[in-house]
Write a protein that holds these residues in place. Sequence first.
Motif, PDB file in Angstrom:
ATOM      1  N   VAL A  12      10.608  -8.745   5.555  1.00 33.99           N
ATOM      2  CA  VAL A  12      10.068  -7.894   6.614  1.00 33.99           C
ATOM      3  C   VAL A  12       9.534  -8.746   7.762  1.00 33.99           C
ATOM      4  N   GLU A  13       9.946  -9.988   7.797  1.00 36.11           N
ATOM      5  CA  GLU A  13       9.492 -10.881   8.858  1.00 36.11           C
ATOM      6  C   GLU A  13       9.834 -10.295  10.219  1.00 36.11           C
ATOM      7  N   GLY A  14       8.850 -10.305  11.120  1.00 29.97           N
ATOM      8  CA  GLY A  14       9.046  -9.803  12.467  1.00 29.97           C
ATOM      9  C   GLY A  14       8.888  -8.303  12.617  1.00 29.97           C
ATOM     10  N   LYS A  15       8.624  -7.578  11.536  1.00 33.31           N
ATOM     11  CA  LYS A  15       8.464  -6.128  11.609  1.00 33.31           C
ATOM     12  C   LYS A  15       6.982  -5.762  11.746  1.00 33.31           C
ATOM     13  N   ASN A  16       6.736  -4.551  12.227  1.00 37.47           N
ATOM     14  CA  ASN A  16       5.382  -4.025  12.388  1.00 37.47           C
ATOM     15  C   ASN A  16       5.160  -2.892  11.393  1.00 37.47           C
ATOM     16  N   ALA A  17       4.085  -2.986  10.622  1.00 39.96           N
ATOM     17  CA  ALA A  17       3.857  -2.032   9.529  1.00 39.96           C
ATOM     18  C   ALA A  17       2.472  -1.407   9.614  1.00 39.96           C
ATOM     19  N   VAL A  18       2.389  -0.164   9.182  1.00 37.69           N
ATOM     20  CA  VAL A  18       1.116   0.526   8.977  1.00 37.69           C
ATOM     21  C   VAL A  18       1.060   0.965   7.524  1.00 37.69           C
ATOM     22  N   VAL A  19      -0.020   0.620   6.846  1.00 43.89           N
ATOM     23  CA  VAL A  19      -0.211   1.025   5.448  1.00 43.89           C
ATOM     24  C   VAL A  19      -1.443   1.917   5.381  1.00 43.89           C
ATOM     25  N   ILE A  20      -1.230   3.206   5.188  1.00 45.78           N
ATOM     26  CA  ILE A  20      -2.329   4.159   5.042  1.00 45.78           C
ATOM     27  C   ILE A  20      -2.752   4.165   3.582  1.00 45.78           C
ATOM     28  N   GLY A  21      -4.057   4.013   3.356  1.00 48.69           N
ATOM     29  CA  GLY A  21      -4.530   3.789   1.997  1.00 48.69           C
ATOM     30  C   GLY A  21      -4.311   2.344   1.601  1.00 48.69           C
ATOM     31  N   GLY A  22      -4.386   1.466   2.595  1.00 49.01           N
ATOM     32  CA  GLY A  22      -4.023   0.069   2.389  1.00 49.01           C
ATOM     33  C   GLY A  22      -5.182  -0.887   2.197  1.00 49.01           C
ATOM     34  N   THR A  23      -6.362  -0.370   1.855  1.00 54.75           N
ATOM     35  CA  THR A  23      -7.513  -1.257   1.693  1.00 54.75           C
ATOM     36  C   THR A  23      -7.891  -1.479   0.229  1.00 54.75           C
ATOM     37  N   ARG A  24      -7.143  -0.871  -0.686  1.00 58.73           N
ATOM     38  CA  ARG A  24      -7.398  -1.104  -2.108  1.00 58.73           C
ATOM     39  C   ARG A  24      -6.139  -0.799  -2.907  1.00 58.73           C
ATOM     40  N   GLY A  25      -6.123  -1.266  -4.141  1.00 63.09           N
ATOM     41  CA  GLY A  25      -5.060  -0.926  -5.074  1.00 63.09           C
ATOM     42  C   GLY A  25      -3.667  -1.284  -4.604  1.00 63.09           C
ATOM     43  N   ILE A  26      -2.730  -0.392  -4.861  1.00 64.86           N
ATOM     44  CA  ILE A  26      -1.329  -0.634  -4.542  1.00 64.86           C
ATOM     45  C   ILE A  26      -1.123  -0.786  -3.045  1.00 64.86           C
ATOM     46  N   GLY A  27      -1.784   0.041  -2.249  1.00 68.04           N
ATOM     47  CA  GLY A  27      -1.645  -0.058  -0.798  1.00 68.04           C
ATOM     48  C   GLY A  27      -2.067  -1.409  -0.272  1.00 68.04           C
ATOM     49  N   ARG A  28      -3.175  -1.925  -0.769  1.00 68.32           N
ATOM     50  CA  ARG A  28      -3.649  -3.246  -0.332  1.00 68.32           C
ATOM     51  C   ARG A  28      -2.650  -4.322  -0.718  1.00 68.32           C
ATOM     52  N   ALA A  29      -2.121  -4.259  -1.939  1.00 67.64           N
ATOM     53  CA  ALA A  29      -1.144  -5.260  -2.383  1.00 67.64           C
ATOM     54  C   ALA A  29       0.094  -5.229  -1.491  1.00 67.64           C
ATOM     55  N   ILE A  30       0.537  -4.037  -1.105  1.00 65.13           N
ATOM     56  CA  ILE A  30       1.705  -3.923  -0.235  1.00 65.13           C
ATOM     57  C   ILE A  30       1.411  -4.505   1.140  1.00 65.13           C
ATOM     58  N   ALA A  31       0.260  -4.181   1.701  1.00 71.60           N
ATOM     59  CA  ALA A  31      -0.099  -4.704   3.022  1.00 71.60           C
ATOM     60  C   ALA A  31      -0.125  -6.232   3.012  1.00 71.60           C
TER      61      ALA A  31
END
Length: 256
Positions: A11-30
């Motif tokens: 995903v190099e060079g891409k822009n992402a938004v992770v909602i629910g991204g401050t803990r658990g699975i979302g954080r790991a993905i971010a």
Amino acid sequence: MTATNDCEVTVEGKNAVVIGGTRGIGRAIALAFARDGADVVSTSRSEDAVAEAAAELRDLGAETTAVTCDVRDRESIETLQREAEDALGEIDILVNSAGVVAQASITEMTDEQWETDIDVCLSGVFRATQIFAREMSDGSIINISSMSADQAREERVAYCAAKSGVNGITRATAADLAPDIRVNAIAPGFIKTEMAGPKLDDDAEFRAHVDERTPMERVATPDEVSGLAVYLASDAASFTTGEVVTVDGGFNPSSV
């Protein structure tokens, strides 16, 4: 998304938004996105958690911004979309990972518990997908579902219903948004997160049952889900849409 001969999983060079991204699975993905070279906005309702997440992402070299989001509030999601785009440019990847779970049987569950689970876990996915998709010209949306969409789980009626709905939204929006925007879901099994951790740690009998039934003989960490998210968000998955991919170590009989 047009056909590509580039099968590199990145995903190099891409822009992402992770909602629910401050803990658990979302954080790991971010964090996985950031380590792989994406710029990422990681959000939730907590100002402190969002600020901490932004600092982690910057430490990994990602561009980011600190903005909270409540998926029950359409205006809050619209603000997130604008501020994320102002900070990063056009958004290529959206991950819907916000979640809650009410623990009550059908005879004891209150309207408030039911409505909260449905509003956060299901209607929140609808709102965020609609708002971001309107501004995305190309890219990938990843919804975090659960094996509970297909499992009979006691005292989880609202959560199971919501996650079943997430699978339906995933397939229907994949049809709506093709060919430019791909929509897929990840359905984790038992993952050691803030939400599931206490039950797995404190109930030895339940943990023994999970380990015994799971062919991998253990529960997973959030990092073991994040790699699939990187793949689904990458151009290597350019012909993958409308899929619900279970990551449960074989717990669900249909996955072994």
